[in-house]
Design a protein around this motif. Sequence first.
Motif, PDB file in Angstrom:
ATOM      1  N   MET A   1       0.623  10.380   2.005  1.00 44.65           N
ATOM      2  CA  MET A   1       0.567   9.556   2.987  1.00 44.65           C
ATOM      3  C   MET A   1      -0.678   9.499   3.110  1.00 44.65           C
ATOM      4  SD  MET A   1       2.530   8.561   5.260  1.00 44.65           S
ATOM      5  CE  MET A   1       4.211   9.188   4.466  1.00 44.65           C
ATOM      6  N   THR A   2      -1.939  10.606   2.844  1.00 45.29           N
ATOM      7  CA  THR A   2      -3.041   9.975   2.997  1.00 45.29           C
ATOM      8  C   THR A   2      -3.541   8.385   2.000  1.00 45.29           C
ATOM      9  OG1 THR A   2      -4.012  11.925   2.851  1.00 45.29           O
ATOM     10  CG2 THR A   2      -5.310  10.247   2.896  1.00 45.29           C
ATOM     11  N   SER A   3      -2.831   8.834   0.863  1.00 47.89           N
ATOM     12  CA  SER A   3      -3.452   6.590   0.220  1.00 47.89           C
ATOM     13  C   SER A   3      -2.543   6.415   1.236  1.00 47.89           C
ATOM     14  CB  SER A   3      -3.361   6.929  -1.185  1.00 47.89           C
ATOM     15  OG  SER A   3      -1.836   7.386  -1.358  1.00 47.89           O
ATOM     16  N   PHE A   4      -1.670   6.096   2.171  1.00 54.44           N
ATOM     17  CA  PHE A   4      -0.437   4.879   2.442  1.00 54.44           C
ATOM     18  C   PHE A   4      -1.573   4.890   3.613  1.00 54.44           C
ATOM     19  CE2 PHE A   4       1.214   3.429   6.566  1.00 54.44           C
ATOM     20  CZ  PHE A   4       2.046   2.298   5.787  1.00 54.44           C
ATOM     21  N   ALA A   5      -1.932   5.835   4.286  1.00 55.82           N
ATOM     22  CA  ALA A   5      -3.159   5.733   5.730  1.00 55.82           C
ATOM     23  C   ALA A   5      -4.407   4.863   5.134  1.00 55.82           C
ATOM     24  CB  ALA A   5      -3.419   6.845   6.476  1.00 55.82           C
ATOM     25  N   ASP A   6      -4.915   4.657   4.010  1.00 53.35           N
ATOM     26  CA  ASP A   6      -6.867   4.758   3.891  1.00 53.35           C
ATOM     27  C   ASP A   6      -5.672   3.067   3.164  1.00 53.35           C
ATOM     28  OD1 ASP A   6      -8.019   7.164   4.230  1.00 53.35           O
ATOM     29  OD2 ASP A   6      -7.784   7.563   1.458  1.00 53.35           O
ATOM     30  N   ALA A   7      -5.105   2.985   2.548  1.00 57.05           N
ATOM     31  CA  ALA A   7      -5.084   1.342   2.565  1.00 57.05           C
ATOM     32  C   ALA A   7      -5.340   0.541   3.611  1.00 57.05           C
ATOM     33  CB  ALA A   7      -3.946   1.011   1.497  1.00 57.05           C
ATOM     34  N   TRP A   8      -3.899   1.849   4.621  1.00 59.96           N
ATOM     35  CA  TRP A   8      -3.632   0.519   5.490  1.00 59.96           C
ATOM     36  C   TRP A   8      -5.119   0.227   6.990  1.00 59.96           C
ATOM     37  CZ3 TRP A   8      -4.545   1.895  11.004  1.00 59.96           C
ATOM     38  CH2 TRP A   8      -3.336   1.653  11.888  1.00 59.96           C
ATOM     39  N   VAL A   9      -5.865   0.994   6.490  1.00 61.18           N
ATOM     40  CA  VAL A   9      -6.859   1.431   8.125  1.00 61.18           C
ATOM     41  C   VAL A   9      -7.600   0.684   6.849  1.00 61.18           C
ATOM     42  CG1 VAL A   9      -8.900   2.457   7.949  1.00 61.18           C
ATOM     43  CG2 VAL A   9      -7.185   3.220   8.789  1.00 61.18           C
ATOM     44  N   GLN A  10      -7.763  -0.055   5.103  1.00 55.79           N
ATOM     45  CA  GLN A  10      -8.337  -0.685   4.906  1.00 55.79           C
ATOM     46  C   GLN A  10      -8.353  -1.655   5.043  1.00 55.79           C
ATOM     47  OE1 GLN A  10      -9.056  -0.059  -0.017  1.00 55.79           O
ATOM     48  NE2 GLN A  10     -10.828  -1.432   0.012  1.00 55.79           N
ATOM     49  N   ALA A  11      -6.524  -2.363   4.732  1.00 54.97           N
ATOM     50  CA  ALA A  11      -6.287  -3.494   5.313  1.00 54.97           C
ATOM     51  C   ALA A  11      -6.671  -4.359   6.539  1.00 54.97           C
ATOM     52  CB  ALA A  11      -4.772  -3.534   4.992  1.00 54.97           C
ATOM     53  N   TRP A  12      -6.683  -3.342   7.562  1.00 55.33           N
ATOM     54  CA  TRP A  12      -7.334  -4.196   8.927  1.00 55.33           C
ATOM     55  C   TRP A  12      -8.615  -4.112   9.057  1.00 55.33           C
ATOM     56  CZ3 TRP A  12      -5.151  -6.094  13.091  1.00 55.33           C
ATOM     57  CH2 TRP A  12      -3.934  -5.548  13.557  1.00 55.33           C
ATOM     58  N   ASN A  13      -9.233  -3.261   8.331  1.00 56.77           N
ATOM     59  CA  ASN A  13     -10.916  -3.388   8.510  1.00 56.77           C
ATOM     60  C   ASN A  13     -11.653  -4.733   7.858  1.00 56.77           C
ATOM     61  OD1 ASN A  13     -10.923  -1.501  10.057  1.00 56.77           O
ATOM     62  ND2 ASN A  13     -11.608   0.287   8.591  1.00 56.77           N
ATOM     63  N   SER A  14     -10.328  -5.123   6.714  1.00 53.86           N
ATOM     64  CA  SER A  14     -11.111  -6.261   5.805  1.00 53.86           C
ATOM     65  C   SER A  14     -10.379  -7.617   6.910  1.00 53.86           C
ATOM     66  CB  SER A  14      -9.797  -6.041   4.808  1.00 53.86           C
ATOM     67  OG  SER A  14      -8.691  -6.483   4.742  1.00 53.86           O
ATOM     68  N   HIS A  15      -9.780  -7.683   7.883  1.00 53.71           N
ATOM     69  CA  HIS A  15      -9.000  -8.369   8.976  1.00 53.71           C
ATOM     70  C   HIS A  15      -8.203  -9.988   7.880  1.00 53.71           C
ATOM     71  CE1 HIS A  15     -12.040  -7.938  12.707  1.00 53.71           C
ATOM     72  NE2 HIS A  15     -11.216  -6.902  11.905  1.00 53.71           N
TER      73      HIS A  15
END
Length: 113
Positions: A1-15
């Motif tokens: 689940m941590t890899s999902f969360a990290d990818a989710w945050v990275q997507a948001w931070n990329s806008h």
Amino acid sequence: MTSFADAWVQAWNSHNLDDIMSHYAEDIVFYSPVIKRINNDPLGRIQGKEVLKAYFSKALVAYPDLRFELYHVLEGVDSAVLYYKSINNNLCTEMMVLREGKVVEVRAHYKAM
């Protein structure tokens, strides 16, 4: 689940809206107090990926400096709670229900708005 969360945050931070939307199912149901403000919707609820995409697009314009900082990932059965710093450095949690690796329901909570 941590890899999902990290990818989710990275997507948001990329806008990058397409990257953000890649985490959500077509039949997503999303609840948030921010929906009330951005969409002027007293229910604070969105249903469907295309409607959510339009909302996220407006939110990215409203918060051009948006940046998430992930603090914790709490794992459940087919679900997770992400605890992070969000809009204007406010604390937020999102309870996400997942099906086949995609988010099908979100309930967002903020410490201060």
